[in-house]
Design an enzyme around this catalytic site. Sequence first.
Site, PDB file in Angstrom:
ATOM      1  CE1 TYR A 141       6.580 -59.398 -38.101  1.00 23.62           C
ATOM      2  CE2 TYR A 141       5.823 -61.291 -36.846  1.00 23.62           C
ATOM      3  CZ  TYR A 141       6.051 -60.676 -38.054  1.00 23.62           C
ATOM      4  OH  TYR A 141       5.754 -61.342 -39.207  1.00 23.62           O
ATOM      5  CE  LYS A 191      10.978 -47.877 -48.820  1.00 24.49           C
ATOM      6  NZ  LYS A 191      11.073 -48.014 -50.294  1.00 24.49           N
ATOM      7  CG  ASP A 223      11.896 -50.507 -52.659  1.00 24.98           C
ATOM      8  OD1 ASP A 223      13.069 -50.660 -52.255  1.00 24.98           O
ATOM      9  OD2 ASP A 223      11.445 -49.400 -53.014  1.00 24.98           O
ATOM     10  CG  ASP A 247       6.549 -62.653 -42.041  1.00 31.02           C
ATOM     11  OD1 ASP A 247       6.618 -63.900 -42.059  1.00 31.02           O
ATOM     12  OD2 ASP A 247       5.479 -62.025 -42.110  1.00 31.02           O
ATOM     13  CG  ASP A 251       5.743 -66.342 -46.827  1.00 26.68           C
ATOM     14  OD1 ASP A 251       6.424 -66.933 -45.967  1.00 26.68           O
ATOM     15  OD2 ASP A 251       4.504 -66.274 -46.785  1.00 26.68           O
TER      16      ASP A 251
HETATM   17  C1  IPM Z   1       6.557 -66.948 -39.890  1.00 23.87           C
HETATM   18  C2  IPM Z   1       5.073 -66.769 -39.706  1.00 23.87           C
HETATM   19  C3  IPM Z   1       4.831 -66.103 -38.371  1.00 23.87           C
HETATM   20  C4  IPM Z   1       5.479 -64.734 -38.405  1.00 23.87           C
HETATM   21  C5  IPM Z   1       3.370 -65.987 -37.934  1.00 23.87           C
HETATM   22  C6  IPM Z   1       2.659 -67.314 -37.965  1.00 23.87           C
HETATM   23  C7  IPM Z   1       3.252 -65.357 -36.579  1.00 23.87           C
HETATM   24  O1  IPM Z   1       4.535 -66.051 -40.770  1.00 23.87           O
HETATM   25  O2  IPM Z   1       7.196 -67.557 -39.008  1.00 23.87           O
HETATM   26  O3  IPM Z   1       7.085 -66.508 -40.905  1.00 23.87           O
HETATM   27  O4  IPM Z   1       4.904 -63.761 -38.927  1.00 23.87           O
HETATM   28  O5  IPM Z   1       6.589 -64.595 -37.886  1.00 23.87           O
HETATM   29 MG    MG Z   2       5.907 -65.728 -42.376  1.00 22.92          MG
END
Ligand code: IPM
Ligand code: MG
Length: 370
Positions: A141, A191, A223, A247, A251
């Site tokens: 990042y 990884k 993975d 990240d 999700d």
């Molecule tokens: C998160 C989001 C952010 C990230 C984006 C919006 C920059 O996806 O906080 O998970 O990738 O960190």
């Molecule tokens: Mg995210």
Amino acid sequence: MAYKVLVLKGDGIGPEVVGEALQVLKVVTREAAVDIEFKEGVAGGHALDLHGTPLPDSVLAQAKEADAILLGAVGGPKWDDPRADKRPEQALLTLRKELGLFANVRPVKAFRETAIASPLKPEIINDVDLVVIRELTGGIYYGQPSERREGKHGREAVDTCVYTEAEISRVLRFAFEMARERRKRLTSVDKANILATSRLWREIATQISAEFPDVKFENQLVDAMSMHLIRRPRDFDVIVTENMFGDILTDEASVLAGSMGLLPSASLGEELNSAGFRVGLYEPIHGSAPDIAGRDEANPLAAILSAAMLLDYSLGLKAEAELILQAVEAVLRDGYRTRDLGGGPGARVIGCKAMGRTVRERIESLQPGA
Ligand code: IPM
Ligand code: MG
């Protein structure tokens, strides 16, 4: 003395969900022994439109002065041009970096009431209770160079993943400490079969594990981990990983809880605030959901639960934080659902405002002396 909380509502559904969470904070701390001063600032696409920058200097300065920050979400299709040099997301990345918020805490709890909203079988997700600690200020990042350029054979682009020993060990220690306070299991995800940064990560993780003999420690490849997480999520307690893997995995983990609309997060640094606790930025893990923005359909619970984490981690108001959790659980038990949580027997589907109000009413009825 008053604690300072900076509120950055952001874009899309951000203002709706944070609006509800802010009112929850006001109600739950009404009787608290401390005063909290709430200030609002702009960040993200909205700030870009108003001031030509996703995070005006004055807002960054306010953030640095604050004891804690509550944020909604940033971004939206309006600012999505891939060639633009200023993007709403930069507000978040700058805040994280400038405030030194290296540890992103993302708890994933499956409420039995909302299991129906998950495509996974109840017997897999019931009673899931895990925390992902995502490293937040390093890795790909932030690594340089990160650019698009003209190469010998046309367009090319590069991103750089870099981690120092100090960055790796501080987040690992944070995760080991958290595991020690919970069920004493830590899974470090990397990884290492491919990436040099991951091999350094694994080496340091394994070394530090010797300092925490009471914590059952394992390494997993990312993975394989993405599969274990939905096949046998109950086996995990604390999971620690680098920025981008965290990240992605969080999700995925939100599916365990049924909806992104239920997952809060805290981003913490080493610095202590005027309350003597860690400075933190609190935000739902969901995005700005432009498709439902302004329609009173968003789920404010992730923002409300983020507000609870703020009270707990940055202001030390544990009883108040607990009250919010109890109220949220009670409201779900009573069948109240926003649209993302689906129907199910006895469900009462309500909007964002009504959900916020219902939680506040429940807090008031649970408050001592009510
Ligand atoms: C998160 C989001 C952010 C990230 C984006 C919006 C920059 O996806 O906080 O998970 O990738 O960190
Ligand atoms: Mg995210």
